[in-house]
Design a protein around this motif. Sequence first.
Motif, short mmCIF file in Angstrom:
data_model
loop_
_atom_site.label_atom_id
_atom_site.label_comp_id
_atom_site.label_asym_id
_atom_site.label_seq_id
_atom_site.Cartn_x
_atom_site.Cartn_y
_atom_site.Cartn_z
N ARG A 61 0.84 -1.21 0.00
CA ARG A 61 0.00 0.00 0.00
C ARG A 61 0.87 1.26 0.00
O ARG A 61 0.59 2.22 -0.72
N ALA A 62 1.94 1.24 0.80
CA ALA A 62 2.85 2.40 0.84
C ALA A 62 3.51 2.59 -0.51
O ALA A 62 3.67 3.73 -0.99
N ARG A 63 3.90 1.51 -1.15
CA ARG A 63 4.54 1.59 -2.47
C ARG A 63 3.59 2.24 -3.48
O ARG A 63 3.99 3.11 -4.27
N GLN A 64 2.33 1.83 -3.46
CA GLN A 64 1.35 2.41 -4.38
C GLN A 64 1.14 3.90 -4.12
O GLN A 64 1.02 4.68 -5.06
N LEU A 65 1.10 4.28 -2.83
CA LEU A 65 0.94 5.70 -2.51
C LEU A 65 2.14 6.52 -2.96
O LEU A 65 1.99 7.64 -3.47
N ILE A 66 3.34 5.98 -2.82
CA ILE A 66 4.55 6.69 -3.25
C ILE A 66 4.54 6.85 -4.76
O ILE A 66 4.82 7.94 -5.29
N LEU A 67 4.21 5.78 -5.47
CA LEU A 67 4.21 5.84 -6.94
C LEU A 67 3.15 6.80 -7.47
O LEU A 67 3.34 7.43 -8.50
N SER A 68 2.03 6.93 -6.75
CA SER A 68 0.96 7.81 -7.22
C SER A 68 1.24 9.27 -6.90
O SER A 68 0.57 10.15 -7.44
N GLY A 69 2.24 9.55 -6.02
CA GLY A 69 2.56 10.93 -5.69
C GLY A 69 1.68 11.52 -4.60
O GLY A 69 1.79 12.70 -4.29
N GLN A 70 0.81 10.73 -4.03
CA GLN A 70 -0.10 11.25 -3.01
C GLN A 70 0.60 11.61 -1.71
O GLN A 70 0.07 12.39 -0.92
N LEU A 71 1.78 11.09 -1.46
CA LEU A 71 2.48 11.36 -0.21
C LEU A 71 3.37 12.59 -0.28
O LEU A 71 3.94 12.99 0.73
N ASP A 72 3.47 13.20 -1.45
CA ASP A 72 4.37 14.33 -1.62
C ASP A 72 3.73 15.69 -1.36
O ASP A 72 4.36 16.72 -1.56
N SER A 73 2.50 15.71 -0.89
CA SER A 73 1.84 16.99 -0.64
C SER A 73 2.42 17.64 0.62
O SER A 73 2.87 16.94 1.54
N GLU A 75 0.89 18.98 3.02
CA GLU A 75 0.10 18.56 4.20
C GLU A 75 0.57 17.20 4.72
O GLU A 75 0.71 17.01 5.94
N ASN A 76 0.83 16.26 3.82
CA ASN A 76 1.30 14.94 4.25
C ASN A 76 2.72 15.01 4.83
O ASN A 76 3.04 14.30 5.79
N ILE A 77 3.55 15.87 4.28
CA ILE A 77 4.92 16.03 4.80
C ILE A 77 4.86 16.61 6.22
O ILE A 77 5.57 16.15 7.12
N ARG A 78 4.00 17.63 6.42
CA ARG A 78 3.85 18.22 7.74
C ARG A 78 3.32 17.20 8.74
O ARG A 78 3.83 17.08 9.86
N LYS A 79 2.32 16.42 8.34
CA LYS A 79 1.75 15.40 9.23
C LYS A 79 2.80 14.34 9.58
O LYS A 79 2.88 13.89 10.73
N ALA A 80 3.61 13.94 8.62
CA ALA A 80 4.67 12.96 8.88
C ALA A 80 5.69 13.52 9.87
O ALA A 80 6.13 12.82 10.79
N ALA A 81 6.04 14.80 9.70
CA ALA A 81 6.99 15.43 10.62
C ALA A 81 6.41 15.50 12.03
O ALA A 81 7.11 15.24 13.02
N GLU A 82 5.13 15.84 12.15
CA GLU A 82 4.49 15.87 13.46
C GLU A 82 4.50 14.49 14.12
O GLU A 82 4.76 14.35 15.31
N ASN A 83 4.22 13.46 13.34
CA ASN A 83 4.20 12.09 13.88
C ASN A 83 5.60 11.64 14.31
O ASN A 83 5.74 10.94 15.30
N ILE A 84 6.62 12.06 13.58
CA ILE A 84 7.98 11.72 13.96
C ILE A 84 8.34 12.38 15.29
O ILE A 84 8.92 11.75 16.17
N VAL A 85 7.95 13.64 15.45
CA VAL A 85 8.22 14.34 16.70
C VAL A 85 7.42 13.72 17.85
O VAL A 85 7.93 13.53 18.95
#
Length: 89
Positions: A61-73, A75-85
């Motif tokens: 599922r992660a591979r499909q999301l990466i290939l589709s470009g949906q994770l590069d927004s 908003e998604n980058i900010r949410k990922a950074a918040e989750n890492i913190v």
Amino acid sequence: MINKVNNNPVADLLKEVTAKQADSSGVSKNNTADASLQVSHEAVIEQAQQATAEDAGAVERARQLILSGQLDSPENIRKAAENIVKFGV
């Protein structure tokens, strides 16, 4: 000067204390308790096998999301950074 000092009560007391300490193990001589550890790894192995199948689906599922470009927004980058913190890497 002290003429008569009786040291016998102190010596008798020391003998009693020493005798009590020597016999203060508190463990019965007839104790047959077994403290060996018995572990079954079957449940852990089964859990690991199930997790591998679930992880493969998540990776796909992660591979499909990466290939589709949906994770590069942004908003998604900010949410990922918040989750890492919040949760760590």
